[in-house]
Scaffold this motif. Structure first.
Motif, short mmCIF file in Angstrom:
data_model
loop_
_atom_site.label_atom_id
_atom_site.label_comp_id
_atom_site.label_asym_id
_atom_site.label_seq_id
_atom_site.Cartn_x
_atom_site.Cartn_y
_atom_site.Cartn_z
N ALA A 134 41.24 53.18 47.05
CA ALA A 134 40.35 52.07 46.79
C ALA A 134 40.91 50.98 45.99
CB ALA A 134 38.92 52.27 46.24
N PRO A 135 40.89 49.60 45.92
CA PRO A 135 41.59 48.52 45.30
C PRO A 135 40.94 48.71 44.18
CG PRO A 135 39.99 47.81 46.66
CD PRO A 135 40.19 48.96 47.28
N GLN A 136 41.76 48.52 42.86
CA GLN A 136 41.35 48.50 41.65
C GLN A 136 41.00 47.02 41.15
OE1 GLN A 136 44.15 49.76 38.78
NE2 GLN A 136 44.34 51.77 39.79
N ARG A 137 39.50 46.97 40.74
CA ARG A 137 39.13 45.68 40.32
C ARG A 137 39.33 45.32 38.92
NH1 ARG A 137 33.28 47.11 38.75
NH2 ARG A 137 33.32 49.24 39.00
N GLU A 138 39.51 44.29 38.61
CA GLU A 138 39.82 43.78 37.39
C GLU A 138 38.45 43.98 36.61
OE1 GLU A 138 42.09 42.34 34.13
OE2 GLU A 138 42.70 42.66 36.26
N VAL A 139 38.77 44.51 35.23
CA VAL A 139 37.68 44.90 34.35
C VAL A 139 37.69 43.83 33.32
CG1 VAL A 139 36.62 46.36 32.82
CG2 VAL A 139 37.75 47.34 35.01
N THR A 140 36.37 42.90 33.26
CA THR A 140 36.51 41.79 32.26
C THR A 140 35.13 41.86 31.71
OG1 THR A 140 35.72 40.29 33.95
CG2 THR A 140 37.88 40.35 33.48
N THR A 141 35.03 41.17 30.46
CA THR A 141 33.64 41.12 29.86
C THR A 141 33.49 39.89 29.62
OG1 THR A 141 34.50 41.54 27.69
CG2 THR A 141 33.73 43.47 28.68
N SER A 142 32.14 39.33 29.97
CA SER A 142 31.80 37.92 29.43
C SER A 142 31.52 37.86 28.03
CB SER A 142 30.84 37.44 30.32
OG SER A 142 29.32 38.24 30.02
N HIS A 143 31.21 36.76 27.54
CA HIS A 143 30.78 36.56 25.93
C HIS A 143 29.50 36.57 25.62
CE1 HIS A 143 35.04 35.69 25.69
NE2 HIS A 143 35.13 34.47 25.90
N ASP A 144 28.88 37.07 26.70
CA ASP A 144 27.10 36.98 26.49
C ASP A 144 27.18 38.69 25.57
OD1 ASP A 144 27.46 39.07 28.50
OD2 ASP A 144 26.31 37.72 29.90
N THR A 145 25.57 39.13 25.59
CA THR A 145 25.52 40.05 24.79
C THR A 145 24.88 41.21 26.04
OG1 THR A 145 23.25 39.25 24.47
CG2 THR A 145 24.98 39.07 22.65
N GLN A 146 24.81 40.87 27.35
CA GLN A 146 24.50 41.90 28.33
C GLN A 146 25.46 42.76 28.06
OE1 GLN A 146 21.69 41.80 29.89
NE2 GLN A 146 20.88 39.94 28.89
N PRO A 147 24.71 43.99 28.19
CA PRO A 147 25.76 45.33 28.36
C PRO A 147 26.55 45.48 29.68
CG PRO A 147 23.57 46.11 28.03
CD PRO A 147 23.48 44.72 28.13
N HIS A 148 27.79 45.69 29.69
CA HIS A 148 28.57 45.83 30.89
C HIS A 148 29.03 47.29 30.96
CE1 HIS A 148 31.48 44.64 33.84
NE2 HIS A 148 32.14 45.47 33.48
#
Length: 83
Positions: free
Chosen positions: A11-25
């Motif tokens: 499976a292709p690896q997806r880029e793991v990023t976080t946004s600057h909001d406070t929502q849990p990821h």
């Protein structure tokens, strides 16, 4: 008759990023370790031994998730504390 050599399908690896909001990821340990650029073993070691490291949550009997938003905030606190 010879069989054609086949390559394993990954499976292709997806880029793991976080946004600057406070929502849990939430991500599994493998993605969280890749986000931190550390091994999964180190990730689990930190989760068990560092009191200030964000603790994972159990989402099921065989599923544990890490909050990358909390980890990002922890990282920022680590770099600010070192300065």
């Amino acid at each position: 008759m010879q069989k054609a050599a086949t390559k394993p399908i990954h499976a292709p690896q997806r880029e793991v990023t976080t946004s600057h909001d406070t929502q849990p990821h939430y991500e599994r340990a493998k993605a969280a370790a890749r986000f931190l650029k550390i091994s999964e073993t180190t990730l689990w070691h930190w989760a068990k031994t560092r009191d200030d490291f964000p603790k994972p949550i159990k989402a099921g009997t065989r599923v544990t998730l890490f909050d990358l938003t909390a980890i990002q905030a922890w990282l920022q606190g680590q770099t600010e504390g070192a300065a």
